[in-house]
Scaffold this motif. Structure first.
Motif, PDB file in Angstrom:
ATOM      1  N   PHE A 347     -13.823  66.065  -3.537  1.00 51.45           N
ATOM      2  CA  PHE A 347     -12.874  65.160  -4.884  1.00 51.45           C
ATOM      3  C   PHE A 347     -12.834  65.812  -5.808  1.00 51.45           C
ATOM      4  O   PHE A 347     -11.619  66.246  -5.957  1.00 51.45           O
ATOM      5  CB  PHE A 347     -12.995  63.439  -4.663  1.00 51.45           C
ATOM      6  CG  PHE A 347     -12.826  62.238  -4.206  1.00 51.45           C
ATOM      7  CD1 PHE A 347     -11.895  62.192  -4.284  1.00 51.45           C
ATOM      8  CD2 PHE A 347     -13.349  62.098  -3.557  1.00 51.45           C
ATOM      9  CE1 PHE A 347     -11.321  61.342  -3.240  1.00 51.45           C
ATOM     10  CE2 PHE A 347     -13.506  61.068  -2.373  1.00 51.45           C
ATOM     11  CZ  PHE A 347     -12.183  60.390  -2.810  1.00 51.45           C
ATOM     12  N   ARG A 348     -13.971  66.857  -6.748  1.00 53.89           N
ATOM     13  CA  ARG A 348     -13.926  67.218  -7.539  1.00 53.89           C
ATOM     14  C   ARG A 348     -12.824  68.481  -7.229  1.00 53.89           C
ATOM     15  O   ARG A 348     -12.433  69.217  -8.011  1.00 53.89           O
ATOM     16  CB  ARG A 348     -15.638  67.991  -8.417  1.00 53.89           C
ATOM     17  CG  ARG A 348     -15.180  68.552  -9.044  1.00 53.89           C
ATOM     18  CD  ARG A 348     -15.255  67.455 -10.502  1.00 53.89           C
ATOM     19  NE  ARG A 348     -15.849  67.022 -11.310  1.00 53.89           N
ATOM     20  CZ  ARG A 348     -15.488  66.329 -12.296  1.00 53.89           C
ATOM     21  NH1 ARG A 348     -14.138  66.365 -12.995  1.00 53.89           N
ATOM     22  NH2 ARG A 348     -16.235  65.668 -12.911  1.00 53.89           N
ATOM     23  N   PHE A 351      -8.753  67.256  -6.655  1.00 55.19           N
ATOM     24  CA  PHE A 351      -8.323  66.709  -7.514  1.00 55.19           C
ATOM     25  C   PHE A 351      -8.381  67.167  -9.057  1.00 55.19           C
ATOM     26  O   PHE A 351      -9.069  67.712  -9.222  1.00 55.19           O
ATOM     27  CB  PHE A 351      -8.166  64.779  -7.056  1.00 55.19           C
ATOM     28  CG  PHE A 351      -8.300  64.830  -7.173  1.00 55.19           C
ATOM     29  CD1 PHE A 351      -7.185  64.199  -5.715  1.00 55.19           C
ATOM     30  CD2 PHE A 351      -9.006  64.690  -4.671  1.00 55.19           C
ATOM     31  CE1 PHE A 351      -6.446  62.991  -4.858  1.00 55.19           C
ATOM     32  CE2 PHE A 351      -8.864  63.906  -3.996  1.00 55.19           C
ATOM     33  CZ  PHE A 351      -7.338  63.682  -4.352  1.00 55.19           C
ATOM     34  N   TYR A 354      -9.025  64.636 -12.148  1.00 48.72           N
ATOM     35  CA  TYR A 354     -10.543  63.695 -11.401  1.00 48.72           C
ATOM     36  C   TYR A 354     -10.913  62.030 -11.448  1.00 48.72           C
ATOM     37  O   TYR A 354     -11.113  61.689 -11.248  1.00 48.72           O
ATOM     38  CB  TYR A 354     -11.238  64.476 -11.652  1.00 48.72           C
ATOM     39  CG  TYR A 354     -12.861  64.013 -10.970  1.00 48.72           C
ATOM     40  CD1 TYR A 354     -12.666  63.744  -9.106  1.00 48.72           C
ATOM     41  CD2 TYR A 354     -13.725  63.640 -11.903  1.00 48.72           C
ATOM     42  CE1 TYR A 354     -13.495  63.678  -8.819  1.00 48.72           C
ATOM     43  CE2 TYR A 354     -15.011  63.241 -11.089  1.00 48.72           C
ATOM     44  CZ  TYR A 354     -14.930  63.278  -9.739  1.00 48.72           C
ATOM     45  OH  TYR A 354     -16.099  61.910  -9.295  1.00 48.72           O
TER      46      TYR A 354
END
Length: 676
Positions: A347-348, A351, A354
């Protein structure tokens, strides 16, 4: 008397010497302490007076912890020129937990070389390094100046401090040269002075220039099915197998068109290994069976994006492992693989926004699943799962959108889990620019009850229902507010979304019996699903292990095809070459598909030997039976397939000669056979 005077003078002299030495040493220590705690703008100057202390003072300046401040407070804070010729910037967010970019050390460079900008991008952390180079037109420098101007980065001009012994994991440096000779230079190796918003925009500008996702990497998906012995019952395992490459009509795989990195191939093999292990672990959990219930582990894989930037997919695992189990277990897993390094993206990594992502997901859940009850602290539970990377909430990148999955029992007690789709057009700042660029022509297998964003925010979705005890499937294709409905027998159609030549097509495999399928093709428009004017109902079937590449979208013609064959596609004619791969020949053969009808009732030649054996050598076809072109060897025959029969039949017609200019109304003497 004299001796007493001399002794007194001697004592005073020695005392003076001691005082002088003490003064010198005290001054040296004061200088050292001052150097360690000086503030920017307060320079420490050492006079070159030739004292014996000069060497020791110079040595102390280079010791760790000593700060040298060469800040020029007179440096101009405004630049007249707007044309950048050279740009260089380094900054670190390795230890900044609040920065939206994540924890990395960034190095960005761009130089104007004539009319071309040549640049590089590097992002480093303690596990990996991402280094890229790019070329762009001069407009890139204009976008770069816009960022420098909006965030007033010239205001840092002249800052120049360095603390000895500090590693390259802190601080920032920016250097900009303009065509006027003006420049901006600022550096501090202990403090990252650049605004986080400016850093984010700089990274995204360079990311867009470096993005690699412009070419398709063909990925083929097939299934492996194995029956399992269960006490007092039956069971089976079905799991996917991924292959990089394209599958030809002879069943061979060729990957020459896709020179994928070894790291990507290794990652694909790892997924295959994990899915194999998962399936057989599930079989060990099968309980004691019963005659009216079959245990199973059924894993279905959907490639959501496959290009030279990223290969993304999700796996939907459904299982029934106990006789008293009321609902099947459903679990989603996703893989987002960097196509260059083979690394899995988190995800980091992907996105940008975040910290606000969890709130967005929670809001979208309430909007889509209005009948479900979610806890008030849903956003916090989502944030915790994303932060921990526990897999309960996962994502898969698509072509212009993102799939978000929330597994069952994470937010409430409802089985089955949840699936959202976020459009990048609606949320342009959601992800890094690395992942916004994808190929113009794509091919994607579609899932049911899933939103897909086509172009200009146009949304497409498929649904299907089945009444208890009935065999009919009620299918719906939804484009915006427009609904196309149809009824099919036995199985829900398998569907593919094809973006080709700036148009969007929906390919459906329509079940016409227990094992046979019939293909139909729609164009997806804002007004809904539209059958193609001349070629909308072709009797073609998508091969089970179709390579996800629109240029090699193989149709399941026959099990084995000998010789050169031409496929009539909705987008033109494709000839199978000597290696078994279709190549476009639309510029040579202007074959146009269209529906025609048999003129006279009679017996006609089947195309396949097995059909001839099962039908007494000939097909009996009635007057008015509708057919459409299927295939040709471009020399002596043309095959047609029936379009309205439950079991489509392929008829072969021989022709005297073949011409590149042939159309349906002049295939040799076929006008004697068909009516239009």
């Amino acid at each position: 008397m004299k001796k007493g005077i001399v002794l007194s003078i001697s004592v005073l002299s020695l005392l003076g010497i001691f005082i002088a030495i003490f003064y010198q040493v005290s001054s040296l220590k004061a200088l050292d302490r001052t150097g360690l705690r000086q503030k920017p703008g307060n320079n420490v100057t050492i006079e070159d007076n030739g004292t014996p202390l000069e060497a020791s003072v110079s040595e102390r300046i280079t010791e760790d912890g000593y700060t040298i401040d060469n800040t020029d407070i007179e440096a101009p804070k405004k630049i007249k020129s707007t044309k950048i010729t050279s740009f260089f910037c380094i900054f670190s967010t390795l230890y900044d937990e609040t920065n939206i970019l994540g924890n990395k050390r960034w190095e960005l460079r761009a130089d104007l070389d004539g009319s071309l900008v040549k640049g590089s991008y590097s992002a480093w952390d303690f596990q990996s390094t991402d280094e890229r180079r790019f070329e762009a037109d001069k407009a890139f420098m204009g976008d770069l100046f816009s960022i420098i101007d909006r965030f007033a980065l010239a205001g840092y001009n002249g800052l120049d401090t360095e603390t000895k012994g500090i590693p390259d994991e802190y601080g920032a440096t920016i250097s900009v040269v303009f065509d006027s000779g003006e420049s901006i230079y600022a550096s501090d190796n202990t403090n990252n002075f650049l605004p986080p918003e400016a850093e984010d925009e700089l990274v995204q500008l360079f990311a867009a220039a470096c993005a690699n996702g412009k070419e398709v990497i063909g990925v083929s998906v097939s299934d492996s099915l194995q029956m399992v012995d269960v006490q007092n019952g039956s069971g089976y395992l079905k799991y996917p197998v991924l292959t990089i490459g394209r599958n030809d009509v002879f069943g061979e795989t060729d990957d020459l068109k896709y020179p994928a990195e070894d790291e990507l191939r290794y990652a694909i093999n790892q997924i295959n290994s994990e899915e194999y292990d998962e399936a057989f672990l599930a079989s060990g959990r099968f309980g004691k069976g019963c005659q009216d219930k079959s245990f199973y582990y059924d894993s279905d894989l959907f490639i959501t994006r496959n290009d030279t930037e990223v290969v993304s997919l999700y796996i939907k695992e459904c299982s029934l492992e106990e006789a008293d189990q009321e609902y099947e277990n459903t679990t989603y897993k996703t893989y987002n693989i960097d196509a260059s390094t083979g690394e899995l993206l988190s995800f980091r990594d992907v996105f940008r926004d975040y910290d606000e992502l969890s709130e967005l997901i929670a809001d979208k859940l309430l909007e889509k699943y209005k009948g479900q009850r979610f806890p008030k602290e849903a956003a916090k539970a989502i944030e915790a799962s994303i932060t921990d990377e526990d897999g309960n909430i996962c994502f898969a990148l698509g072509n212009g959108f993102i799939h978000i999955f929330i597994n069952e029992y994470v937010l409430n007690d409802a089985p089955g889990g949840y699936h959202l789709t976020l459009s990048l057009q609606d949320y342009p700042q959601l992800i890094s620019n690395f992942y916004k660029i994808y190929p113009a022509d794509t091919l994607t297998r579609l899932d049911y009850d899933t939103d897909y964003y086509i172009d200009d925010g146009l949304k497409f979705k498929m649904e299907c229902d089945k009444d208890p005890g009935e065999e009919d499937i009620y299918w719906r294709g939804i484009v915006g507010e427009n609904v196309c409905e149809a009824t099919y027998y036995g199985h829900a159609p398998e569907a593919y979304l094809v973006r080709k030549n700036n148009k969007n097509y929906l390919y459906l495999n329509l079940p016409t019996g227990d094992v046979s399928f019939h293909g139909v093709i729609y164009e997806i428009k804002k007004s809904g699903l539209e059958t193609l004017p001349e070629q909308g109902d072709l009797g073609l079937t998508v091969a089970e292990n179709t390579t996800l590449d629109p240029d090699y979208f193989l149709m399941n013609m026959n099990e084995v095809i000998d010789g050169t064959v031409c496929f009539m596609y909705p987008t033109g004619a494709f000839k199978v070459d000597v290696d078994g791969f279709p190549a476009s020949v639309s510029n040579i053969y202007r074959l146009q598909g269209s529906k025609v009808k048999i003129k006279e009732t009679g017996r006609y030649n089947p195309s396949r030997v097995e059909d001839a054996a099962n039908s007494g050598g000939m097909f009996y076809v009635t007057e008015g039976t509708e057919v459409t072109p299927y295939a040709s060897d471009l020399k002596s025959y043309i095959d047609f397939i029936t379009t309205e029969e439950t079991e489509p039949r392929i008829l072969r017609f021989t022709i005297d000669e073949f011409s590149p200019e042939m159309k349906l109304d002049n295939f040799g003497k076929l006008n004697d056979v068909f009516k239009y």
